[in-house]
Design a protein around this motif. Structure first.
Motif, mmCIF file in Angstrom:
data_model
loop_
_atom_site.group_PDB
_atom_site.id
_atom_site.type_symbol
_atom_site.label_atom_id
_atom_site.label_comp_id
_atom_site.label_asym_id
_atom_site.label_seq_id
_atom_site.Cartn_x
_atom_site.Cartn_y
_atom_site.Cartn_z
ATOM 1 N N TYR A 3 -32.916 9.006 -35.701
ATOM 2 C CA TYR A 3 -32.307 9.850 -36.717
ATOM 3 C C TYR A 3 -33.404 10.365 -37.641
ATOM 4 O O TYR A 3 -34.034 9.593 -38.352
ATOM 5 C CB TYR A 3 -31.268 9.066 -37.529
ATOM 6 C CG TYR A 3 -30.057 8.696 -36.724
ATOM 7 C CD1 TYR A 3 -29.040 9.620 -36.524
ATOM 8 C CD2 TYR A 3 -29.935 7.438 -36.168
ATOM 9 C CE1 TYR A 3 -27.923 9.292 -35.774
ATOM 10 C CE2 TYR A 3 -28.821 7.099 -35.417
ATOM 11 C CZ TYR A 3 -27.817 8.029 -35.225
ATOM 12 O OH TYR A 3 -26.713 7.709 -34.487
ATOM 13 N N TYR A 4 -33.638 11.666 -37.592
ATOM 14 C CA TYR A 4 -34.660 12.263 -38.442
ATOM 15 C C TYR A 4 -34.180 12.342 -39.887
ATOM 16 O O TYR A 4 -34.947 12.176 -40.808
ATOM 17 C CB TYR A 4 -35.075 13.641 -37.917
ATOM 18 C CG TYR A 4 -35.772 13.511 -36.599
ATOM 19 C CD1 TYR A 4 -37.104 13.139 -36.552
ATOM 20 C CD2 TYR A 4 -35.091 13.704 -35.397
ATOM 21 C CE1 TYR A 4 -37.766 12.976 -35.351
ATOM 22 C CE2 TYR A 4 -35.741 13.538 -34.187
ATOM 23 C CZ TYR A 4 -37.071 13.177 -34.171
ATOM 24 O OH TYR A 4 -37.712 13.000 -32.979
ATOM 25 N N LYS A 5 -32.891 12.601 -40.072
ATOM 26 C CA LYS A 5 -32.297 12.620 -41.408
ATOM 27 C C LYS A 5 -31.654 11.264 -41.660
ATOM 28 O O LYS A 5 -31.415 10.495 -40.755
ATOM 29 C CB LYS A 5 -31.247 13.736 -41.489
ATOM 30 C CG LYS A 5 -31.873 15.133 -41.446
ATOM 31 C CD LYS A 5 -30.928 16.173 -41.896
ATOM 32 C CE LYS A 5 -30.887 16.142 -43.385
ATOM 33 N NZ LYS A 5 -30.240 17.240 -44.033
ATOM 34 N N GLY A 6 -31.350 11.008 -42.921
ATOM 35 C CA GLY A 6 -30.750 9.746 -43.303
ATOM 36 C C GLY A 6 -29.311 9.617 -42.828
ATOM 37 O O GLY A 6 -28.657 10.599 -42.485
ATOM 38 N N THR A 7 -28.860 8.378 -42.812
ATOM 39 C CA THR A 7 -27.473 8.055 -42.482
ATOM 40 C C THR A 7 -26.951 7.138 -43.594
ATOM 41 O O THR A 7 -27.653 6.874 -44.563
ATOM 42 C CB THR A 7 -27.384 7.326 -41.124
ATOM 43 O OG1 THR A 7 -28.027 6.044 -41.252
ATOM 44 C CG2 THR A 7 -28.032 8.122 -40.001
ATOM 45 N N SER A 10 -29.492 4.117 -43.192
ATOM 46 C CA SER A 10 -30.936 4.295 -43.007
ATOM 47 C C SER A 10 -31.411 5.570 -43.690
ATOM 48 O O SER A 10 -30.678 6.558 -43.780
ATOM 49 C CB SER A 10 -31.261 4.375 -41.510
ATOM 50 O OG SER A 10 -32.612 4.703 -41.307
ATOM 51 N N TRP A 11 -32.670 5.553 -44.113
ATOM 52 C CA TRP A 11 -33.256 6.751 -44.714
ATOM 53 C C TRP A 11 -33.645 7.793 -43.670
ATOM 54 O O TRP A 11 -33.889 8.933 -44.004
ATOM 55 C CB TRP A 11 -34.485 6.378 -45.544
ATOM 56 C CG TRP A 11 -34.112 5.884 -46.894
ATOM 57 C CD1 TRP A 11 -34.042 4.597 -47.314
ATOM 58 C CD2 TRP A 11 -33.714 6.693 -48.003
ATOM 59 N NE1 TRP A 11 -33.632 4.540 -48.612
ATOM 60 C CE2 TRP A 11 -33.427 5.827 -49.069
ATOM 61 C CE3 TRP A 11 -33.569 8.057 -48.203
ATOM 62 C CZ2 TRP A 11 -33.017 6.274 -50.314
ATOM 63 C CZ3 TRP A 11 -33.164 8.505 -49.446
ATOM 64 C CH2 TRP A 11 -32.885 7.624 -50.481
ATOM 65 N N GLY A 12 -33.735 7.426 -42.422
ATOM 66 C CA GLY A 12 -34.154 8.358 -41.376
ATOM 67 C C GLY A 12 -35.659 8.310 -41.189
ATOM 68 O O GLY A 12 -36.417 7.929 -42.083
ATOM 69 N N ASN A 73 -32.024 15.405 -47.945
ATOM 70 C CA ASN A 73 -31.746 14.375 -46.959
ATOM 71 C C ASN A 73 -30.512 13.578 -47.366
ATOM 72 O O ASN A 73 -30.226 13.407 -48.549
ATOM 73 C CB ASN A 73 -32.968 13.445 -46.855
ATOM 74 C CG ASN A 73 -32.878 12.472 -45.709
ATOM 75 O OD1 ASN A 73 -32.205 12.706 -44.724
ATOM 76 N ND2 ASN A 73 -33.577 11.362 -45.841
#
Length: 186
Positions: A3-7, A10-12, A73
């Motif tokens: 994941y390049y962007k946060g979820t 997680s920050w990504g 983000n």
């Protein structure tokens, strides 16, 4: 899946990369800066000052890009954290960001006061906006040094809080995991 962007948890990978790269560069920058403060004048010190200024502009640029990314983000959820953790974290992060922006700007000003040039990445000279003033330079040298000491203290507090979450409360709220790169288990 990366994941390049946060979820929500997680920050990504982009934010994590910024975080750890800037942390390593800041560790080097502060350690060399404090060492420079205590070094006798020599060709070695002059060389380290040049590197310190180059790394300062690199770190400052990365921090500006990181802050832009942070605004766009997705952030992990903090709903499970106790209110005191959220408040403390926000205060520490605010002052960390303030100092990592203030210190290079103040360092640039200080360098100009000392009659030296400042260049972005060691390539593009930034024209001086102030006259040389050795008296003010000495005052700003102290401000620069003590700002780095405060940054080091906050940086240490940040690390201790992360270790508290990992080792003491066993990442009960997922704080440690939000900023760690996780490898897939085979």
């Amino acid at each position: 899946m990366i994941y390049y962007k946060g979820t929500d948890t997680s920050w990504g990978v982009v934010a994590k990369t910024f975080h750890w790269l800037i942390a390593l560069l800041l560790f080097w920058q502060v350690a060399t800066g404090i060492s420079l403060h205590n070094m006798e004048f020599s060709p070695l010190k002059i060389g380290f000052i040049g590197l310190h200024k180059i790394f300062g502009t690199i770190i400052f640029t990365l921090i500006v890009i990181r802050l832009l990314w942070r605004f766009f983000n997705t952030h992990p959820s903090s709903k499970s954290l106790p209110k005191r953790h959220i408040i403390t974290s926000n205060v520490v992060h605010f002052f960390l960001y303030f100092l990592v922006i203030f210190i290079p700007i103040q360092g640039t000003y200080m360098t100009w006061l000392g009659g030296s040039e400042v260049s972005m990445f060691g390539l593009i000279e930034i024209p001086s906006l102030v006259e040389m003033d050795f008296f003010l330079y000495q005052k700003h040298l102290k401000i620069h040094y003590y700002s780095a000491i405060i940054l080091t203290s906050l940086f240490t507090l940040h690390i201790l809080a992360a270790l508290y979450h990992k080792l003491i409360i066993k990442d009960k709220y997922g704080v440690w995991g939000r900023m760690m790169f996780k490898s897939k288990k085979v």
